[in-house]
Design a protein around this motif. Structure first.
Motif, PDB file in Angstrom:
ATOM      1  N   GLY A  48      75.564  61.047   0.095  1.00 24.69           N
ATOM      2  CA  GLY A  48      76.032  60.443  -0.785  1.00 24.69           C
ATOM      3  C   GLY A  48      76.124  59.542  -0.735  1.00 24.69           C
ATOM      4  N   SER A  49      77.935  59.910   0.365  1.00 22.40           N
ATOM      5  CA  SER A  49      78.979  58.845  -0.028  1.00 22.40           C
ATOM      6  C   SER A  49      78.483  57.626   0.884  1.00 22.40           C
ATOM      7  N   GLY A 108      65.935  62.750  -5.720  1.00 20.21           N
ATOM      8  CA  GLY A 108      67.530  62.845  -5.626  1.00 20.21           C
ATOM      9  C   GLY A 108      68.056  64.554  -5.740  1.00 20.21           C
ATOM     10  N   MET A 111      69.565  55.198  -4.754  1.00 23.46           N
ATOM     11  CA  MET A 111      69.350  55.405  -5.893  1.00 23.46           C
ATOM     12  C   MET A 111      69.381  54.850  -7.115  1.00 23.46           C
ATOM     13  N   PHE A 112      70.910  54.070  -7.161  1.00 23.09           N
ATOM     14  CA  PHE A 112      70.666  53.360  -8.401  1.00 23.09           C
ATOM     15  C   PHE A 112      69.865  52.372  -8.972  1.00 23.09           C
ATOM     16  N   VAL A 162      73.858  59.111 -11.933  1.00 21.88           N
ATOM     17  CA  VAL A 162      73.657  57.506 -11.425  1.00 21.88           C
ATOM     18  C   VAL A 162      72.125  57.270 -12.032  1.00 21.88           C
ATOM     19  N   CYS A 163      71.420  58.477 -11.495  1.00 19.46           N
ATOM     20  CA  CYS A 163      70.437  57.727 -12.725  1.00 19.46           C
ATOM     21  C   CYS A 163      69.966  57.182 -14.148  1.00 19.46           C
ATOM     22  N   LEU A 211      74.228  66.261  -1.687  1.00 14.10           N
ATOM     23  CA  LEU A 211      74.337  65.186  -3.527  1.00 14.10           C
ATOM     24  C   LEU A 211      74.901  66.304  -4.451  1.00 14.10           C
ATOM     25  N   SER A 212      74.978  65.542  -5.214  1.00 13.93           N
ATOM     26  CA  SER A 212      75.808  66.733  -6.705  1.00 13.93           C
ATOM     27  C   SER A 212      74.575  66.733  -7.518  1.00 13.93           C
ATOM     28  N   TYR A 251      73.548  57.178  -3.144  1.00 15.14           N
ATOM     29  CA  TYR A 251      74.172  57.876  -4.533  1.00 15.14           C
ATOM     30  C   TYR A 251      73.031  56.484  -4.608  1.00 15.14           C
ATOM     31  N   LEU A 275      76.426  64.593 -10.839  1.00 13.68           N
ATOM     32  CA  LEU A 275      76.019  62.898  -9.773  1.00 13.68           C
ATOM     33  C   LEU A 275      74.544  62.281 -10.239  1.00 13.68           C
ATOM     34  N   VAL A 276      73.675  63.564  -9.588  1.00 19.87           N
ATOM     35  CA  VAL A 276      72.329  62.665  -9.502  1.00 19.87           C
ATOM     36  C   VAL A 276      71.765  61.958 -11.071  1.00 19.87           C
TER      37      VAL A 276
END
Length: 214
Positions: A17-18, A47, A25-26, A65-66, A57-58, A22, A61-62
């Motif tokens: 993710g870092s 995701g 996905m965004f 972000v989405c 991935l969290s 993320y 947070l998925v």
């Protein structure tokens, strides 16, 4: 470099993710929300599947972000519909049926923000709703909260399919593929149901046998 190493590197960059997960996905959800060339629901489901089967991935947070990307895409599309002029509106409305847009516009006058929320959840409902909102100059102060709620519910719904596949399969790759397939199947079924409902609701055209001669 072998094919296995290439695949491993691609998978690690996607799930990290870092580094890429993320932002990727965004970007994909944002792009698909403006130009419908990316199955955005499949991105959310993939995701979520990765978040369920790995620690890279969290899941919250998925979803966040989405949701943010979907909201940004809806606001950009609305701005184009409201301020972009006839050519921009025709570009957004390409492939849309005029009678469908008029039907949504009539519903929009009566229900407002509820239509925005429902339109985001339905695969073929978002563009007609945003076109109607732009044509009616719907105020930003009402559009943004309604679109945010719709985007959040949309992200949760498609993430749930990814969680389902991730709970069944231990392999991140297999869970991602199954989640993507589930999302595409659900979208196709909803599109089919919506098309049949619109056809059944459309008034029947008079046949020549029923037309009176002058």
């Amino acid at each position: 470099m072998s094919a296995d190493l290439l695949a491993s590197g691609w998978a690690s960059s996607w799930t990290d993710g870092s580094a890429l997960g993320y932002p990727l996905m965004f970007g994909l959800v944002l792009l698909g929300s403006i130009v419908p060339v990316v199955p955005t629901g499949a991105v959310v489901g993939a995701g979520a599947a990765i978040a369920t089967t790995t620690d890279n991935l969290s899941l919250p947070l998925v979803v966040l972000v989405c949701t943010s990307a979907a909201l940004a895409g809806d606001l950009v599309t609305f701005a184009v519909c409201r301020f972009g002029g006839p050519s921009a509106v025709r570009w957004v409305a390409r492939g849309q049926h005029a009678d469908r847009i008029e039907q949504v516009r009539g519903q929009f006058r009566r229900h407002g923000w509820q239509i925005i929320v429902v339109g985001r959840l339905l695969p073929a409902g978002r563009i007609p709703v945003l076109l109607a909102a732009g044509a009616l100059a719907y105020p930003w102060r009402r559009l943004i909260p309604a679109s945010a709620v719709g985007s959040l519910l949309w992200a949760i719904a498609y993430a749930a399919l990814g969680v389902l596949s991730g709970g069944i399969f231990d392999s991140p790759l297999l869970a991602t593929l199954v989640a993507t397939l589930l999302v595409l199947v659900v979208a196709a079924v909803l599109n089919l149901i919506g098309s049949r409902r619109r056809r059944s609701a459309a008034p029947e055209k008079p046949t020549p046998e029923h037309c009176e001669t002058p």
